[in-house]
Scaffold this motif. Sequence first.
Motif, PDB file in Angstrom:
ATOM      1  N   ALA A 200       3.266   2.865 -14.827  1.00 39.17           N
ATOM      2  CA  ALA A 200       4.171   3.031 -13.686  1.00 39.17           C
ATOM      3  C   ALA A 200       3.824   2.074 -12.556  1.00 39.17           C
ATOM      4  CB  ALA A 200       4.117   4.477 -13.202  1.00 39.17           C
ATOM      5  N   LEU A 201       2.530   1.896 -12.272  1.00 37.36           N
ATOM      6  CA  LEU A 201       2.127   0.987 -11.190  1.00 37.36           C
ATOM      7  C   LEU A 201       2.461  -0.463 -11.532  1.00 37.36           C
ATOM      8  CD1 LEU A 201      -1.351   2.501 -10.196  1.00 37.36           C
ATOM      9  CD2 LEU A 201       0.851   2.815  -9.052  1.00 37.36           C
ATOM     10  N   LEU A 202       2.403  -0.811 -12.805  1.00 41.12           N
ATOM     11  CA  LEU A 202       2.740  -2.177 -13.221  1.00 41.12           C
ATOM     12  C   LEU A 202       4.238  -2.448 -13.122  1.00 41.12           C
ATOM     13  CD1 LEU A 202       0.441  -2.636 -16.364  1.00 41.12           C
ATOM     14  CD2 LEU A 202       0.275  -3.861 -14.199  1.00 41.12           C
ATOM     15  N   SER A 203       5.044  -1.396 -13.179  1.00 43.18           N
ATOM     16  CA  SER A 203       6.502  -1.580 -13.170  1.00 43.18           C
ATOM     17  C   SER A 203       7.072  -1.779 -11.767  1.00 43.18           C
ATOM     18  CB  SER A 203       7.175  -0.371 -13.815  1.00 43.18           C
ATOM     19  OG  SER A 203       6.962   0.797 -13.029  1.00 43.18           O
ATOM     20  N   ILE A 204       6.271  -1.567 -10.720  1.00 44.62           N
ATOM     21  CA  ILE A 204       6.766  -1.709  -9.342  1.00 44.62           C
ATOM     22  C   ILE A 204       7.014  -3.183  -9.037  1.00 44.62           C
ATOM     23  CG2 ILE A 204       6.187  -1.372  -6.915  1.00 44.62           C
ATOM     24  CD1 ILE A 204       4.576   1.056  -7.709  1.00 44.62           C
ATOM     25  N   ASP A 205       8.198  -3.475  -8.516  1.00 46.26           N
ATOM     26  CA  ASP A 205       8.593  -4.847  -8.183  1.00 46.26           C
ATOM     27  C   ASP A 205       9.099  -4.879  -6.739  1.00 46.26           C
ATOM     28  OD1 ASP A 205       9.065  -7.545  -8.575  1.00 46.26           O
ATOM     29  OD2 ASP A 205      11.122  -7.200  -9.308  1.00 46.26           O
ATOM     30  N   PRO A 206       8.547  -5.710  -5.889  1.00 50.13           N
ATOM     31  CA  PRO A 206       7.454  -6.660  -6.124  1.00 50.13           C
ATOM     32  C   PRO A 206       6.100  -5.967  -6.300  1.00 50.13           C
ATOM     33  CG  PRO A 206       8.043  -6.617  -3.802  1.00 50.13           C
ATOM     34  CD  PRO A 206       9.053  -5.758  -4.501  1.00 50.13           C
ATOM     35  N   ARG A 207       5.129  -6.754  -6.709  1.00 51.05           N
ATOM     36  CA  ARG A 207       3.808  -6.199  -7.008  1.00 51.05           C
ATOM     37  C   ARG A 207       3.211  -5.480  -5.805  1.00 51.05           C
ATOM     38  NH1 ARG A 207       0.665 -11.191 -10.034  1.00 51.05           N
ATOM     39  NH2 ARG A 207       1.936 -11.252 -11.960  1.00 51.05           N
ATOM     40  N   LEU A 208       2.366  -4.506  -6.152  1.00 53.48           N
ATOM     41  CA  LEU A 208       1.639  -3.790  -5.106  1.00 53.48           C
ATOM     42  C   LEU A 208       0.623  -4.709  -4.441  1.00 53.48           C
ATOM     43  CD1 LEU A 208       0.909  -0.317  -6.780  1.00 53.48           C
ATOM     44  CD2 LEU A 208       2.417  -0.752  -4.831  1.00 53.48           C
ATOM     45  N   GLN A 209       0.513  -4.568  -3.149  1.00 54.20           N
ATOM     46  CA  GLN A 209      -0.492  -5.292  -2.382  1.00 54.20           C
ATOM     47  C   GLN A 209      -1.551  -4.297  -1.897  1.00 54.20           C
ATOM     48  OE1 GLN A 209      -0.352  -8.630  -2.186  1.00 54.20           O
ATOM     49  NE2 GLN A 209       1.575  -8.572  -3.355  1.00 54.20           N
ATOM     50  N   ARG A 210      -2.656  -4.834  -1.460  1.00 52.23           N
ATOM     51  CA  ARG A 210      -3.739  -3.957  -0.993  1.00 52.23           C
ATOM     52  C   ARG A 210      -3.306  -3.132   0.219  1.00 52.23           C
ATOM     53  NH1 ARG A 210      -9.228  -4.399  -2.294  1.00 52.23           N
ATOM     54  NH2 ARG A 210      -9.734  -5.918  -3.927  1.00 52.23           N
ATOM     55  N   GLN A 211      -2.480  -3.710   1.063  1.00 51.69           N
ATOM     56  CA  GLN A 211      -2.069  -2.992   2.257  1.00 51.69           C
ATOM     57  C   GLN A 211      -1.081  -1.863   1.958  1.00 51.69           C
ATOM     58  OE1 GLN A 211      -1.825  -6.266   1.823  1.00 51.69           O
ATOM     59  NE2 GLN A 211       0.253  -7.030   2.240  1.00 51.69           N
ATOM     60  N   ASP A 212      -0.598  -1.762   0.726  1.00 56.55           N
ATOM     61  CA  ASP A 212       0.292  -0.657   0.359  1.00 56.55           C
ATOM     62  C   ASP A 212      -0.446   0.672   0.303  1.00 56.55           C
ATOM     63  OD1 ASP A 212       2.573  -2.225   0.212  1.00 56.55           O
ATOM     64  OD2 ASP A 212       2.166  -2.804  -1.870  1.00 56.55           O
ATOM     65  N   GLY A 213      -1.756   0.633   0.216  1.00 57.86           N
ATOM     66  CA  GLY A 213      -2.551   1.853   0.301  1.00 57.86           C
ATOM     67  C   GLY A 213      -2.658   2.622  -0.997  1.00 57.86           C
ATOM     68  N   VAL A 214      -3.188   3.832  -0.890  1.00 60.41           N
ATOM     69  CA  VAL A 214      -3.475   4.669  -2.058  1.00 60.41           C
ATOM     70  C   VAL A 214      -2.168   5.216  -2.627  1.00 60.41           C
ATOM     71  CG1 VAL A 214      -4.720   6.695  -2.884  1.00 60.41           C
ATOM     72  CG2 VAL A 214      -5.714   5.278  -1.078  1.00 60.41           C
ATOM     73  N   GLN A 215      -1.988   5.056  -3.921  1.00 61.42           N
ATOM     74  CA  GLN A 215      -0.808   5.563  -4.623  1.00 61.42           C
ATOM     75  C   GLN A 215      -1.139   6.800  -5.464  1.00 61.42           C
ATOM     76  OE1 GLN A 215       2.262   3.779  -4.229  1.00 61.42           O
ATOM     77  NE2 GLN A 215       1.026   2.690  -2.709  1.00 61.42           N
ATOM     78  N   VAL A 216      -2.384   6.886  -5.972  1.00 57.37           N
ATOM     79  CA  VAL A 216      -2.782   7.960  -6.884  1.00 57.37           C
ATOM     80  C   VAL A 216      -4.148   8.486  -6.457  1.00 57.37           C
ATOM     81  CG1 VAL A 216      -3.218   8.622  -9.286  1.00 57.37           C
ATOM     82  CG2 VAL A 216      -1.526   6.843  -8.768  1.00 57.37           C
ATOM     83  N   ILE A 217      -4.281   9.820  -6.444  1.00 58.51           N
ATOM     84  CA  ILE A 217      -5.578  10.471  -6.205  1.00 58.51           C
ATOM     85  C   ILE A 217      -5.903  11.337  -7.415  1.00 58.51           C
ATOM     86  CG2 ILE A 217      -6.806  12.199  -4.836  1.00 58.51           C
ATOM     87  CD1 ILE A 217      -5.453  11.200  -2.372  1.00 58.51           C
TER      88      ILE A 217
END
Length: 739
Positions: A200-217
């Motif tokens: 799921a994280l790989l399918s996000i467009d555009p790519r995730l950046q570090r500043q996007d923060g925590v997505q999964v705990i």
Amino acid sequence: MTSFEFTWNNGAQAAGKVFARKKSTPKQKQTGATTAPTKFAPKKAPEAGIARNKSFELIEKQQEKISSNTGSEQYVKRKQKKDKLAAKAGDGNQQISRETSEKSASTSHSLFAVKHKDIYVNTNIRGKSVVEKVFSGEKKFTDLQIHKYLVANLQKHSFVNLTNVQEKSIPEILSGKNVLIRSQTGSGKTLAYALPIMDALLSIDPRLQRQDGVQVIIVVPTRELALQTHEIFGKINTFQWLVIGHLCGGENRKTEKDRLRKGVHVVIGTPGRLLDHILHTSAFKIDNVKCLVLDEADRLLDMGFKKDIVKIVEELDRTREHSDYDPMAMLLHKKTQEIKTESDESLPPLRSRNSKNRQTILLSATLNKGIAELADFLMKNHTYIDTLDDSPNINPDHMVIPNTVTQEFIMTHIKHRLFTLSALLLAKAKHKVFVFMATSQMVDYHYELFMKYLAKMPKNRGKLKIGNVTLLENENFEDSDEEEQCVLDTEFFKLHGSMDQGIRKKVFTEFKAAKRGILLSTDVAARGVDVPEADCIIQYTGPQSDDDYLHRVGRTGRAGKSGSSLIFLTHEEQEYIARLQDHKVFLKERDSSEFLKHLCILMEEPEEEKAATALQRRFETALSKDKDLHRLACFAYSSWSRFYNTFPGKMRSIFNFKTINLGHYVTSFGLKETPSSVAKIIKGQVATVQPRRLNKKLATHGDEEEVKPQKRKIKSVSLTTSEFASGLEPKKKKNKRKT
């Protein structure tokens, strides 16, 4: 009858009654000598009595001749009389006394002087165990609709076929549903949620950046499981823009803060440390969390983390509510924002950047009332996945253990526990073994004992003997490091919750990488830990719950591999076999003599009892000389007794502290003292330890024993003097008596 004969007969009868009433002395009880109350026992007359006459002397000599001819004493004699008889007897009696002394020396150790106890629990009951298939079919990871690079990474690490839980869970998680998964230990539950999260994280467009923060705990109960989960994510994550991190108690908080400040997408951590950073670390932004995973949920509840979990969920909900208010979007881009939100809401939460929903995944090896209540609190609507085909017809109390695990028990006398465990470790030296013990003090003590006095042995053990005492017990021989050799081709490890975090991580990593080894551990390694090629589980102390037994056994036989489990039970604890039978778990008995043969080879003794006694004496001699080891043994016994006294009500009828022989348990720790003596030693050790001094800058209270010095009261003269005064003390006026 003359008057002399009458008085003589009456005196003899009276003397016989007196000697017949005499009790055996303590020395007589120990040696086993018996006294026959005869009329004429050789005893000196009392101080106020009449001196012996010639008739008594003749009878006494006759009795001495009879006793010397037969070689056995029929009545009590004083030490002087025994010496005289030994001198008169000659070589015959000397030979007899030599044989009896040798016999008493050989049986001086009371290890095997225990009564035979029967096993009254029926161990031949066999029924149909609850079996869960690990691999249901031939479906492979290539059949799933996931990223092709993820499939390639799985194949690099020999992940080809889907397990049953993975086949049922991955499609549901990919669709974005809330799921509650129940599956046995070692069935691949971690990969069942790690793979769809990464996809799921790989399918996000555009790519995730570090500043996007925590997505999964991801919340796990122990540090070891956090490290293991991080390692599994690392195997399938070869993408540089996706960052995986872990937060564990005992780590450097500043280092973790720097890691969070740089940006992490998936955070794996223990509940306490996660909540600490959520409340006190401003760089830990949780307003974009779209997936919450609770792994080993039953263990999280057992360890008392329910309040922490509830607090974490409340903080996630609170930050999400406050993040909904976006005034700029409302004023400038209201229409475009509505269109984007509608399109994003149709996607699973993890695949959308702006989704306000959160997916929750709950995993557990057991399902009970607490898990059901937690699931209702975390998820409004969820899908329940059970890997058992006939799960509706299964009793929830029945345990599900892989059928590839051979489950056995050893019934031992309490005094035999230590050398039986040593023999078992010798037999399993070429394997990778878990040994579960009750307390951290037990782990520390047995680790030091086995490292120094089992893995290493004197070269000349059992070959040169002086009588019945081997050179093994000679002080100079024991202290000589040059005369010892390594006899165990394996490595010992220890793991418990009181160890430093860095050392725990190092031990866990080294044990996983080792081809063979013996890990002495508490239940800190009983949940979720996956150690490759761990093929033997030894439960040296009984579990405090049925779930603990289930998870201990689950460290072997993982992912369809074979393994064995063996639990130590005493005759007083054999009802536990019947309890497991009620849970559809059937154990086979294993004879301890199969393992004691290894002691004969180790100690170079032909008989099992002699070899076991020699090893027990070696341990006891070591404790008498090594003060530090003796202290560890005392603390280990003390901590075990506290553990045994705190069994829950359901198990207390089996593991009953009030009915056990504590003196025998002291022997099983290699100690020669009595339980009360060990308690006094413990009290003395604790009394000599200085109390920890608090940091006055950080402490909110002072030491109770600290007595604060009383300040001298200073009287202020500023309120009683004038500003024009000289500053000198005023003169005291004398009271004039009225006349």
